[in-house]
Scaffold this motif. Structure first.
Motif, PDB file in Angstrom:
ATOM      1  N   LEU A 303       4.663  51.158  47.066  1.00  0.00           N
ATOM      2  CA  LEU A 303       5.635  51.823  47.927  1.00  0.00           C
ATOM      3  C   LEU A 303       6.309  52.980  47.211  1.00  0.00           C
ATOM      4  CD1 LEU A 303       7.389  48.710  49.547  1.00  0.00           C
ATOM      5  CD2 LEU A 303       5.425  50.008  50.407  1.00  0.00           C
ATOM      6  N   ALA A 304       6.675  53.984  47.980  1.00  0.00           N
ATOM      7  CA  ALA A 304       7.447  55.121  47.475  1.00  0.00           C
ATOM      8  C   ALA A 304       8.678  55.288  48.357  1.00  0.00           C
ATOM      9  CB  ALA A 304       6.611  56.395  47.490  1.00  0.00           C
ATOM     10  N   GLU A 305       9.746  55.804  47.771  1.00  0.00           N
ATOM     11  CA  GLU A 305      10.984  55.978  48.519  1.00  0.00           C
ATOM     12  C   GLU A 305      10.846  57.140  49.499  1.00  0.00           C
ATOM     13  OE1 GLU A 305      15.749  56.565  47.597  1.00  0.00           O
ATOM     14  OE2 GLU A 305      14.392  55.809  46.034  1.00  0.00           O
ATOM     15  N   ASN A 306      11.329  56.928  50.720  1.00  0.00           N
ATOM     16  CA  ASN A 306      11.294  57.978  51.726  1.00  0.00           C
ATOM     17  C   ASN A 306      12.390  59.003  51.457  1.00  0.00           C
ATOM     18  OD1 ASN A 306       9.222  57.860  53.642  1.00  0.00           O
ATOM     19  ND2 ASN A 306      10.145  56.116  54.685  1.00  0.00           N
ATOM     20  N   PRO A 307      12.259  60.205  52.005  1.00  0.00           N
ATOM     21  CA  PRO A 307      13.321  61.202  51.841  1.00  0.00           C
ATOM     22  C   PRO A 307      14.616  60.726  52.479  1.00  0.00           C
ATOM     23  CG  PRO A 307      11.724  61.916  53.487  1.00  0.00           C
ATOM     24  CD  PRO A 307      11.133  60.717  52.814  1.00  0.00           C
TER      25      PRO A 307
END
Length: 407
Positions: A303-307
């Motif tokens: 997972l990557a952090e959303n803006p």
């Protein structure tokens, strides 16, 4: 005595014993100078006649969706939109059910579905019908759709029972009509408001995604209120199943990045309100094919952090004059909202409890706390429409001093 000269009312008379009160209501409206056109349902014709109402109104009374003559003279679409206000009196249980569910199988229900004008309903039915769960659901649905309700009153029924269900008296209905036809304040005329609403969906594979339970109801209610105060209103909406509010431009999106891109393209605006429940994370690499069970370990999703849409817009070189964020919390609601206000750089945070027991996600009511640098203001439990109206009126008041200071 407030004049209604120049105003036009479409009166829809439902089939109940209270239909006889339509005569007095028409007389009162004509006394105030209003033009009154009338639709009678087939059931209403069992209680009152087209001739009597036509004599009082001075206008033709319409009864049939399939009358070729009537459609040529005044088509049902034109009939439903030529009035300044549509009044349903009596609004029977059957007619209100049709209104709530969008049914259109006769002239009255078709006109109600086709109208783009405000609607006032005066319910009239047996006390047990009024208190039935189905009627209660229909009334809440109509209120959510923007239909105003006057009455019913308590009293003795034609059937001999006593309780709520009697149609409001004609003078009460007239008072409600006069109030609804008053010129509405447009403090946000010439202003632009940007609102986000609903959830986002972050794809995992072609059939799965990361999302949440947000219904979008509060954001849509705010958009409706903003448009009602005269603002040019742009609603950036995640996937929801809600009707588009009148006068609102809706821009549908799926992901957080799409929502941010649209928002950045719409600024500068005067007010930006971020009600959307944006997914905090997204999958780094979306699978091009549906992930299958392999009988072994579950797939490993990176997972990557959303803006951060709120913070990005609040710190933009084209920052809106007022930036409002929403804090959907399940614990320590106001404490977390105060921290969020400082962290995001916005002017206000509207905090609410979205835990399972609160009923906020998907529900029609909300209890919010308005957080600013001045402190925390606790609002009572209200419908989401009431929260929206109160919030937009507050923001309109905040905008006026800013504008005067600039001038």
């Amino acid at each position: 005595m407030t004049s209604l000269a120049g105003k036009s009312v479409l009166l829809i008379v439902g089939g109940g014993i209270a239909a006889y009160k339509a005569h007095e209501l028409v007389r009162l409206l004509k006394t105030r100078g209003a033009t009154v056109r009338i639709i009678l349902t087939k059931a209403a014709e069992q209680f009152v006649t087209p001739l009597s109402l036509s004599s009082l109104s001075g206008e033709k009374v319409y009864t049939s969706l399939f009358s070729l003559t009537d459609e040529i003279e005044m088509g049902h679409i034109q009939l439903s939109r030529s009035a300044d206000l549509v009044v349903v009196a009596p609004a029977t249980a059957d007619l209100m059910a049709k209104m709530a569910h969008g049914l259109a199988d006769d002239l009255a229900s078709t006109a109600l579905l086709a109208t783009d004008k405000r609607v006032l309903a005066a319910p009239a039915m047996n006390v047990r019908m009024w208190s039935h769960a189905a009627t209660e659901r229909n009334v809440e649905s109509l209120k959510h759709d923007g239909v105003s309700i006057v009455g019913p009153n308590e009293g003795e029924m034609a059937c001999g029972e006593f309780g709520p269900g009697r149609m409001a008296e004609p003078n009460q209905i007239l008072t409600a009509i006069v109030e609804m036809l008053k010129p509405r304040a447009q403090p946000l005329a010439g202003k632009k408001v940007l609102i986000t609403a609903g959830p986002t969906r972050e794809p995992i594979d072609p059939v799965r995604f990361i999302s949440n339970h947000s219904s979008g109801k509060q954001g849509y209610a705010i958009a409706k209120a903003a448009a009602g105060l005269g603002a040019e209103t742009v609603l950036v909406s995640g996937p929801v199943s809600l009707p588009i509010p009148p006068g609102v431009q809706v821009m549908p999106v799926e992901t957080a990045q799409e929502m941010l891109d649209i928002c950045e393209g719409e600024i500068p605006v005067d007010i930006a309100i971020f009600t959307a429940a944006v997914a905090d994370w997204r999958v780094v690499t979306e699978s091009s094919e549906k992930l299958k069970k392999t009988g072994g370990a579950a797939p490993n999703l990176t997972l990557a952090e959303n803006p951060d849409i709120l913070a990005t817009i609040a710190r933009s070189a084209k920052r809106p004059r007022i930036v409002v964020g929403f804090a959907a919390e399940t614990e320590h609601v106001t404490e977390h909202a105060v921290q969020k206000l400082e962290k995001k750089g916005c002017d206000l945070i509207v905090a609410n409890d979205v835990s399972r027991t609160s009923g906020v996600f998907g529900g029609d009511r909300n209890t919010v706390h308005l957080v600013s640098v001045s402190g925390v203001e606790d609002w009572p439990n209200m419908s989401k429409d009431e929260v929206a109206q109160k919030l937009m009126e507050r923001l309109a008041q905040m905008l006026v001093p800013q504008q005067k200071a600039v001038e």
